[in-house]
Enzyme design. Structure first.
Site, PDB file in Angstrom:
ATOM      1  N   ASP A  70       0.810  -1.212   0.000  1.00 37.69           N
ATOM      2  CA  ASP A  70       0.000   0.000   0.000  1.00 37.69           C
ATOM      3  C   ASP A  70       0.844   1.262   0.000  1.00 37.69           C
ATOM      4  O   ASP A  70       0.471   2.267  -0.610  1.00 37.69           O
ATOM      5  CB  ASP A  70      -0.925  -0.001   1.222  1.00 37.69           C
ATOM      6  CG  ASP A  70      -2.174  -0.849   1.005  1.00 37.69           C
ATOM      7  OD1 ASP A  70      -2.371  -1.344  -0.131  1.00 37.69           O
ATOM      8  OD2 ASP A  70      -2.945  -1.023   1.966  1.00 37.69           O
ATOM      9  N   ASP A  77      -1.195  11.145  22.146  1.00 33.79           N
ATOM     10  CA  ASP A  77       0.030  10.678  21.483  1.00 33.79           C
ATOM     11  C   ASP A  77       0.098  11.130  20.032  1.00 33.79           C
ATOM     12  O   ASP A  77       1.180  11.386  19.496  1.00 33.79           O
ATOM     13  CB  ASP A  77       0.110   9.151  21.538  1.00 33.79           C
ATOM     14  CG  ASP A  77       0.566   8.637  22.892  1.00 33.79           C
ATOM     15  OD1 ASP A  77       0.822   9.465  23.785  1.00 33.79           O
ATOM     16  OD2 ASP A  77       0.654   7.410  23.055  1.00 33.79           O
ATOM     17  N   TYR A 113      -3.869   4.012  10.064  1.00 41.86           N
ATOM     18  CA  TYR A 113      -3.494   4.562  11.367  1.00 41.86           C
ATOM     19  C   TYR A 113      -4.735   4.926  12.187  1.00 41.86           C
ATOM     20  O   TYR A 113      -4.824   4.664  13.388  1.00 41.86           O
ATOM     21  CB  TYR A 113      -2.618   5.793  11.138  1.00 41.86           C
ATOM     22  CG  TYR A 113      -1.792   6.259  12.316  1.00 41.86           C
ATOM     23  CD1 TYR A 113      -2.000   5.778  13.605  1.00 41.86           C
ATOM     24  CD2 TYR A 113      -0.784   7.207  12.126  1.00 41.86           C
ATOM     25  CE1 TYR A 113      -1.231   6.220  14.666  1.00 41.86           C
ATOM     26  CE2 TYR A 113      -0.004   7.651  13.180  1.00 41.86           C
ATOM     27  CZ  TYR A 113      -0.236   7.170  14.452  1.00 41.86           C
ATOM     28  OH  TYR A 113       0.523   7.611  15.502  1.00 41.86           O
ATOM     29  N   SER A 114      -5.727   5.528  11.546  1.00 42.42           N
ATOM     30  CA  SER A 114      -6.941   5.932  12.249  1.00 42.42           C
ATOM     31  C   SER A 114      -7.627   4.735  12.892  1.00 42.42           C
ATOM     32  O   SER A 114      -8.082   4.797  14.039  1.00 42.42           O
ATOM     33  CB  SER A 114      -7.894   6.629  11.273  1.00 42.42           C
ATOM     34  OG  SER A 114      -9.109   6.968  11.905  1.00 42.42           O
TER      35      SER A 114
END
Length: 307
Positions: free
Chosen positions: A69, A168, A181-182
């Site tokens: 990806d 973070d 990531y979400s």
């Protein structure tokens, strides 16, 4: 008539020799031309023309991304100013954007040049990072540096301040990026057919603690506060800026910024549904492989590539 030119986008570090050989052989038999960035000249046979990176997209009718990806996202980013179809070929472990396995490549190339495919349009985030313009097809994130405090940033939508984050990382994603990531930060899965922007804090300590879903018409501004620790700015997982202690990121949504080649959309969706169902299982990759249906497991286990 000028012969068709196809551009090769290679994974930056992994060996793509076998897959490149398939494409070069196919191109020779079909009278098609291949080009690659000058930086990758040493990684391809002499029959592949090397061109400067800024000329690659201008000259080709389509791009072939060889990798995972991340490689696909890089290929899409390169086409934002001049969208061209991008065909993804697996050289990774778990790709959500890539459809074609190496054994399927010759048939996929036939269909690509015969225009026997559909195009899946992808949106992107257009970002102004302290005056520098970047685009992200998955996400842009403000990430704290370990041991140096939290990422603290205020959120404004269309100029209206809504609150702040102390966490973070703050991850702003497209629907495509909602599985990346979400999702790892606890954000929702958003249908790639939808048009939305998702803002998700990772490990929030104070302030906004849940994901926020916005419309594509709304503009976003994240601004570091004076008490924020230094943060890195990541674009599609790549570090764009390190140790920023002040400044703002302005984000807007752009529709149909990238074009992904789809040969069998239904099978592609079924594969991704399976991958998503496996992501939450606490198993090692070899254990996950044993859970795959026989046909898909055989594809992953196959070692010989067609010549």
């Amino acid at each position: 008539m000028d012969r068709t030119l196809l551009g090769l986008v290679l994974h930056p570090t992994r060996d793509a020799t076998d897959i490149v050989a398939i494409i070069v052989d196919w191109a020779a038999r079909h009278g098609k031309g291949l080009v690659v960035r000058c930086e990758d000249r040493h990684r391809v046979p002499a029959s592949v023309e090397a061109v400067p990176e800024d000329e690659l997209v201008e000259r080709v009718s389509a791009l072939i991304s060889i990798g995972g990806d991340g490689t696909m996202l890089g290929a899409l980013r390169s086409t934002v100013g001049n969208p061209k179809p991008v065909l993804g070929v697996h050289l990774g472990r778990l790709g959500f954007l890539i459809e074609v396995e190496p054994p399927e490549l010759p048939e996929a190339l036939d269909r690509l040049t015969n225009k026997d495919f559909t195009v899946e349009a992808h949106s992107c985030l257009v970002c102004d990072v302290c005056g520098d313009d970047v685009v992200a097809f998955n996400d842009i994130a403000l990430v704290r540096q370990p041991g140096r405090g939290f990422a603290v940033a205020t959120l404004a939508v269309d100029g209206q301040r809504y609150g702040y984050y102390r966490c973070d990382a703050v991850v702003v994603s497209t629907p495509t990026g909602s599985t990346a990531y979400s999702y790892a930060a606890g954000g929702p899965l958003v249908s790639p057919a939808s048009q939305a922007v998702v803002i998700t804090p990772s490990a929030p300590m104070a302030g906004i603690s849940r994901s926020v879903v916005l419309s594509p018409e709304e503009t976003i501004r994240l601004e570091l506060t004076p008490d924020s620790g230094p943060v890195a700015v990541e674009v599609d997982g790549l570090v764009f800026r390190e140790a920023s202690t002040e400044g703002a990121v302005d984000i807007s949504f752009r529709r149909e910024a990238g074009l992904v080649v789809r040969l069998d959309p239904r099978r592609y969706q079924e594969r991704n549904q399976l991958k998503l169902s496996l992501m939450d299982l606490p198993l090692l990759p070899d254990q996950l492989r044993e859970l795959l249906p026989d046909g898909l497991r055989e594809q992953f286990n196959r070692r010989e590539l067609p010549r």
